[in-house]
Design a protein around this motif. Sequence first.
Motif, PDB file in Angstrom:
ATOM      1  N   LYS A 153       0.823  -1.200   0.000  1.00 35.95           N
ATOM      2  CA  LYS A 153       0.000   0.000   0.000  1.00 35.95           C
ATOM      3  C   LYS A 153       0.861   1.256   0.000  1.00 35.95           C
ATOM      4  O   LYS A 153       0.332   2.357  -0.142  1.00 35.95           O
ATOM      5  N   SER A 154       2.179   1.116   0.158  1.00 34.45           N
ATOM      6  CA  SER A 154       3.019   2.302   0.315  1.00 34.45           C
ATOM      7  C   SER A 154       2.856   3.255  -0.855  1.00 34.45           C
ATOM      8  O   SER A 154       2.838   4.468  -0.679  1.00 34.45           O
ATOM      9  N   GLY A 155       2.726   2.717  -2.060  1.00 38.72           N
ATOM     10  CA  GLY A 155       2.541   3.570  -3.233  1.00 38.72           C
ATOM     11  C   GLY A 155       1.300   4.418  -3.096  1.00 38.72           C
ATOM     12  O   GLY A 155       1.331   5.637  -3.272  1.00 38.72           O
ATOM     13  N   TYR A 189      -3.475  -1.452  -3.993  1.00 41.84           N
ATOM     14  CA  TYR A 189      -2.198  -2.139  -3.812  1.00 41.84           C
ATOM     15  C   TYR A 189      -1.302  -2.163  -5.041  1.00 41.84           C
ATOM     16  O   TYR A 189      -0.139  -2.475  -4.945  1.00 41.84           O
ATOM     17  N   CYS A 190      -1.856  -1.928  -6.193  1.00 44.51           N
ATOM     18  CA  CYS A 190      -0.972  -1.812  -7.355  1.00 44.51           C
ATOM     19  C   CYS A 190      -1.698  -1.002  -8.424  1.00 44.51           C
ATOM     20  O   CYS A 190      -2.893  -0.779  -8.341  1.00 44.51           O
ATOM     21  N   HIS A 233     -10.305 -14.616 -20.823  1.00 45.71           N
ATOM     22  CA  HIS A 233      -9.028 -15.238 -20.478  1.00 45.71           C
ATOM     23  C   HIS A 233      -8.950 -15.775 -19.061  1.00 45.71           C
ATOM     24  O   HIS A 233      -7.944 -16.383 -18.693  1.00 45.71           O
ATOM     25  N   LYS A 234      -9.946 -15.498 -18.238  1.00 46.13           N
ATOM     26  CA  LYS A 234     -10.034 -16.058 -16.884  1.00 46.13           C
ATOM     27  C   LYS A 234      -9.066 -15.487 -15.848  1.00 46.13           C
ATOM     28  O   LYS A 234      -9.389 -15.415 -14.682  1.00 46.13           O
ATOM     29  N   ASN A 235      -7.851 -15.136 -16.234  1.00 47.57           N
ATOM     30  CA  ASN A 235      -6.959 -14.543 -15.235  1.00 47.57           C
ATOM     31  C   ASN A 235      -5.986 -13.566 -15.880  1.00 47.57           C
ATOM     32  O   ASN A 235      -5.855 -13.505 -17.105  1.00 47.57           O
ATOM     33  N   ILE A 236      -5.306 -12.812 -15.023  1.00 46.45           N
ATOM     34  CA  ILE A 236      -4.443 -11.738 -15.539  1.00 46.45           C
ATOM     35  C   ILE A 236      -3.277 -12.311 -16.345  1.00 46.45           C
ATOM     36  O   ILE A 236      -2.908 -11.760 -17.384  1.00 46.45           O
ATOM     37  N   GLU A 237      -2.697 -13.446 -15.901  1.00 42.77           N
ATOM     38  CA  GLU A 237      -1.572 -14.046 -16.626  1.00 42.77           C
ATOM     39  C   GLU A 237      -1.924 -14.241 -18.099  1.00 42.77           C
ATOM     40  O   GLU A 237      -1.184 -13.844 -18.992  1.00 42.77           O
ATOM     41  N   THR A 238      -3.080 -14.889 -18.325  1.00 43.00           N
ATOM     42  CA  THR A 238      -3.467 -15.178 -19.707  1.00 43.00           C
ATOM     43  C   THR A 238      -3.780 -13.895 -20.461  1.00 43.00           C
ATOM     44  O   THR A 238      -3.501 -13.790 -21.660  1.00 43.00           O
ATOM     45  N   HIS A 266       6.738  -1.959 -12.962  1.00 38.73           N
ATOM     46  CA  HIS A 266       6.803  -2.860 -11.817  1.00 38.73           C
ATOM     47  C   HIS A 266       5.357  -3.097 -11.379  1.00 38.73           C
ATOM     48  O   HIS A 266       4.702  -2.209 -10.872  1.00 38.73           O
ATOM     49  N   TRP A 267       4.883  -4.293 -11.666  1.00 32.80           N
ATOM     50  CA  TRP A 267       3.441  -4.500 -11.441  1.00 32.80           C
ATOM     51  C   TRP A 267       3.199  -5.738 -10.580  1.00 32.80           C
ATOM     52  O   TRP A 267       3.109  -6.851 -11.082  1.00 32.80           O
ATOM     53  N   PRO A 268       3.095  -5.540  -9.283  1.00 32.83           N
ATOM     54  CA  PRO A 268       2.992  -6.700  -8.384  1.00 32.83           C
ATOM     55  C   PRO A 268       1.564  -7.231  -8.271  1.00 32.83           C
ATOM     56  O   PRO A 268       1.043  -7.389  -7.164  1.00 32.83           O
TER      57      PRO A 268
END
Lengths: 258, 385
Positions: free
Chosen positions: B94-96, B235-236, B254-259, B274-276
Amino acid sequence: MLEARLQTGALLKKVLEAIKELITDANFDCSDNGIALQAMDNSHVALVALLLRHDGFEPYRCDRSLALGVNLVSLSKVLRCAGNDDIITLKADDTGDVLSLTFENTDNDRISEYELKLMDIDSEHLGIPETAYDAIVQMSSNEFARICRDLQVLSDSVQIDVTKEGVKFAAKGELGSGSVTLKQNSNVDKEEDSTTIELNQNVSLNFSLKYLINFTKATALSGRVSLSMSSEVPLLVEYKMESGYIRYYLAPKIGEDV
Amino acid sequence: MGIHGLSKVIGDNAKEAIKEDDIKNYFGRKVAIDASMSIYQFMIAVRQQDGQLLQNENGETTSHLMGMFYRTLRMVDNGIKPVYVFDGKPPTLKSGELAKRTQKRKEASASKEEATEIGDTEAIDKFNRRLVKVTPEHNAECKKLLKLLGIPYVEAPCEAEAQCAALAKAGKVYAAGSEDMDTLTFGSPVLLRHLTFSDAKKMPISEISLKKTLEGLNFTMEEFVDLCILLGCDYCDSIRNIGPTRAISLIKEHKNIETILENIDQKRYPIPEHWPYKDARELFLKPLVTDPATIEIKWESPDVEGLVEFLVRDKGFSEERVRKGCERLEKNLKTATQGRLDSFFTVAAGSDKKRKAEEPAGSKGKKPTPVKGKATGAGRGRPRK
């Protein structure tokens, strides 16, 4: 297609009076068995279950089950246009958007027709388990209405205790306390006013008077009322009609930390 | 704060998940309230007529205590049993977001000086509200107040919303009370908004059901969390040029962010350097919370003399009002709570659907299906035509 003709229109008027304070919209579920309605009030404390059996109508016809969503306030307004002795006929198409009502007077020289727009109502049907109640009190409906009205002066809740001697309604509030006890008396001349108790076990329960008073709006439908109770389950208040019933369920008030 | 635009997404895609109801219909409900957010809210909303914070003779702020005291009383009067949850350490992610907020506060401070220069009172007031910061002292005072009131509170190890959600999930409370939509993302089955608003606003409680939200969107919880990350959380960062509509359709496909990352045109949709997002997802699905089973929640009688000492002598409240408030608390604690039928009878599943399924079969060309529009009137039903 539904077609139901009711000889005494006043019955329908009274039924509406008995439920419209508690619920605003409800589905009338029509089947070959008759017309039924089940609905909870907004805060999910009370439930009304109504049944008008097919034999109460002459004739009654319903080929396929139909749910007629109706705003009860609107329906009761329309019913106010019917005379007490009018014959009321209800009609609805399987796919229609309206419920049509016809009122005929006894001389059959005045016929009025109304159409009420139907609504789509999301209803949550509750399954009510068959309960063997610990105590069933049968009493005069007028007496019950009066007790609720009287005790309301003192508090907004009433404690009902049933023993084999009788049933006691008690209320306690800021200005004091009061109670009414009815003894079992099946031998009175007027059967209408007798109080009978079937008891398996003593019960003591707490209920909101506001809701009970609401239920007593059905007093006009039946001279008798039955109160069925078991510890920690909802109270059942039933008014039996000639061909059908109106049942109210009320959740009890629960003591600290449950 | 929270998830960007989530309430609109739910309103548009899963309308049946949101229900509005009067506060008085929540009697007997136990609710976990995000204290830190409420205090912040009180400091902004509970003000004098000239827009200044409420203060006692010594110039100490009392807005937060005033809000806490009266809004808690309002809930108790309506039969609600509140338990407050305080924030712990903010998660490192959360620092950002926190840095952004500090930056905004600085800007507001500068703008305020400007406004003071030209004497624009309205603007001064506006920036004053933006400058509000809840200090540890404010929190400590609120905890002291709650203790005296006999209202329980819980200190979360990390985010308060997450702890509220955990309590609701474990069935310790009926719902989480917060304005932050990410309470849903943390998995609270029910979220109540507008709970700590003033009575004068006449704002109905808005109840959001997570289950119905997921059904409406036809998402799993994991997909829902990914959607929230795409919408924008604390958070990001989110991906530029992806709005709510696109986010939903991307997750659907695509069901999820990875895909999604493998399939979208990264030139059009630049991925933040930088995307956590994985960490953010982890944070939502497995937040750091105290095990609800170890938390005991108990409502007790208020300590009247203690309250008078604290609120009247130290903080300049009216003694009469404080004592009256205590009486109300005491009375509500004692009276039996009205039960609900839902806890005795179960909803007969399918009865409703069955009817809907039957209808089209018989309809000859004519469709009795409802016109999905705004619900009109006070009733629950919608006109058929």
